[in-house]
Motif scaffolding. Sequence first.
Motif, short mmCIF file in Angstrom:
data_model
loop_
_atom_site.label_atom_id
_atom_site.label_comp_id
_atom_site.label_asym_id
_atom_site.label_seq_id
_atom_site.Cartn_x
_atom_site.Cartn_y
_atom_site.Cartn_z
N LEU A 45 0.83 -1.21 0.00
CA LEU A 45 0.00 0.00 0.00
C LEU A 45 0.86 1.26 0.00
O LEU A 45 0.56 2.23 -0.69
N ASP A 46 1.95 1.22 0.75
CA ASP A 46 2.88 2.35 0.77
C ASP A 46 3.47 2.58 -0.62
O ASP A 46 3.54 3.72 -1.10
N LEU A 47 3.88 1.51 -1.30
CA LEU A 47 4.40 1.63 -2.67
C LEU A 47 3.36 2.22 -3.61
O LEU A 47 3.67 3.09 -4.43
N LEU A 48 2.13 1.74 -3.51
CA LEU A 48 1.07 2.19 -4.40
C LEU A 48 0.72 3.66 -4.19
O LEU A 48 0.31 4.34 -5.13
N GLU A 49 0.90 4.15 -2.98
CA GLU A 49 0.58 5.54 -2.69
C GLU A 49 1.72 6.49 -3.02
O GLU A 49 1.49 7.68 -3.21
N ASN A 50 2.95 5.97 -3.12
CA ASN A 50 4.11 6.85 -3.25
C ASN A 50 4.96 6.64 -4.50
O ASN A 50 5.93 7.36 -4.69
N GLU A 51 4.62 5.69 -5.32
CA GLU A 51 5.41 5.42 -6.52
C GLU A 51 4.47 5.29 -7.71
O GLU A 51 3.26 5.15 -7.54
N PRO A 52 5.01 5.29 -8.93
CA PRO A 52 4.14 5.09 -10.10
C PRO A 52 3.37 3.78 -9.99
O PRO A 52 3.87 2.79 -9.49
N LEU A 53 2.14 3.80 -10.47
CA LEU A 53 1.27 2.62 -10.36
C LEU A 53 1.71 1.51 -11.29
O LEU A 53 2.12 1.76 -12.43
N PRO A 54 1.58 0.26 -10.84
CA PRO A 54 1.89 -0.87 -11.72
C PRO A 54 0.75 -1.12 -12.69
O PRO A 54 -0.37 -0.64 -12.49
N ASP A 55 1.02 -1.89 -13.72
CA ASP A 55 -0.02 -2.34 -14.64
C ASP A 55 -0.77 -3.54 -14.05
O ASP A 55 -1.93 -3.76 -14.36
N LEU A 56 -0.06 -4.33 -13.24
CA LEU A 56 -0.62 -5.57 -12.72
C LEU A 56 -0.02 -5.86 -11.35
O LEU A 56 1.17 -5.67 -11.14
N ILE A 57 -0.88 -6.34 -10.43
CA ILE A 57 -0.44 -6.76 -9.10
C ILE A 57 -0.56 -8.27 -9.03
O ILE A 57 -1.60 -8.83 -9.38
N LEU A 58 0.50 -8.92 -8.56
CA LEU A 58 0.48 -10.36 -8.29
C LEU A 58 0.62 -10.52 -6.78
O LEU A 58 1.58 -10.04 -6.20
N LEU A 59 -0.37 -11.15 -6.17
CA LEU A 59 -0.52 -11.12 -4.72
C LEU A 59 -0.58 -12.51 -4.10
O LEU A 59 -1.41 -13.32 -4.48
N ASP A 60 0.29 -12.73 -3.12
CA ASP A 60 0.21 -13.95 -2.31
C ASP A 60 -0.83 -13.71 -1.22
O ASP A 60 -1.07 -12.57 -0.81
N LEU A 61 -1.46 -14.76 -0.74
CA LEU A 61 -2.47 -14.61 0.32
C LEU A 61 -1.89 -14.72 1.71
O LEU A 61 -2.28 -13.99 2.61
N ASN A 62 -0.96 -15.64 1.91
CA ASN A 62 -0.44 -15.92 3.25
C ASN A 62 0.82 -15.12 3.52
O ASN A 62 1.91 -15.51 3.13
N MET A 63 0.62 -13.97 4.19
CA MET A 63 1.74 -13.08 4.51
C MET A 63 1.57 -12.54 5.92
O MET A 63 0.45 -12.47 6.42
N PRO A 64 2.68 -12.13 6.53
CA PRO A 64 2.59 -11.53 7.86
C PRO A 64 2.09 -10.09 7.80
O PRO A 64 2.00 -9.51 6.71
N ARG A 65 1.76 -9.53 8.92
CA ARG A 65 1.35 -8.13 9.12
C ARG A 65 0.00 -7.83 8.47
O ARG A 65 -0.93 -7.43 9.14
N MET A 66 -0.11 -7.98 7.16
CA MET A 66 -1.38 -7.78 6.46
C MET A 66 -1.45 -8.83 5.37
O MET A 66 -0.69 -8.78 4.40
N ASN A 67 -2.35 -9.79 5.52
CA ASN A 67 -2.42 -10.86 4.53
C ASN A 67 -3.06 -10.37 3.23
O ASN A 67 -3.50 -9.23 3.13
N GLY A 68 -3.11 -11.26 2.26
CA GLY A 68 -3.60 -10.88 0.93
C GLY A 68 -5.05 -10.41 0.92
O GLY A 68 -5.39 -9.45 0.23
N ILE A 69 -5.91 -11.07 1.67
CA ILE A 69 -7.32 -10.67 1.69
C ILE A 69 -7.50 -9.32 2.37
O ILE A 69 -8.25 -8.47 1.87
N GLU A 70 -6.77 -9.07 3.44
CA GLU A 70 -6.82 -7.76 4.09
C GLU A 70 -6.32 -6.67 3.14
O GLU A 70 -6.91 -5.59 3.05
#
Length: 132
Positions: A39-64
């Motif tokens: 989210l920090d990257l998306l708010e502060n850097e040029p936007l990507p064309d495509l996001i590839l997202l894992d679901l199982n991550m620490p701090r904030m998972n993919g669904i969150e």
Amino acid sequence: MNLLLIEDDAIETMKFQRVLTKLQIPHELREAKNGEEALDLLENEPLPDLILLDLNMPRMNGIEFLKRLKEHEQIKFLPTIILTTSENREDLLECYKIGIAGYVIKPLKFEDYEARIKTVLEYWGINELVKA
């Protein structure tokens, strides 16, 4: 294509990079290790064309992350592909309810993984993308 890979596993990240190199697909890859970082990257850097997202991550998972992404007027239309080992039907349904563009299960064999990534990137490489 400008890609954002959100993945906490260094081995999975290296595997994805290896596929991009092997396929010689022109790209710019940015990486985030969790949803907060993404989210920090998306708010502060040029936007990507495509996001590839894992679901199982620490701090904030993919669904969150998806829920937060879809609440944000500027970035909610970015195509997001789930790239996960989760075959849980509840995860699949929840992700589509939130508004993903695709759900890809990571196969065990590298050749199968490579073929799936190639297919995803070829499709999104010719698709008309909406820039927020």
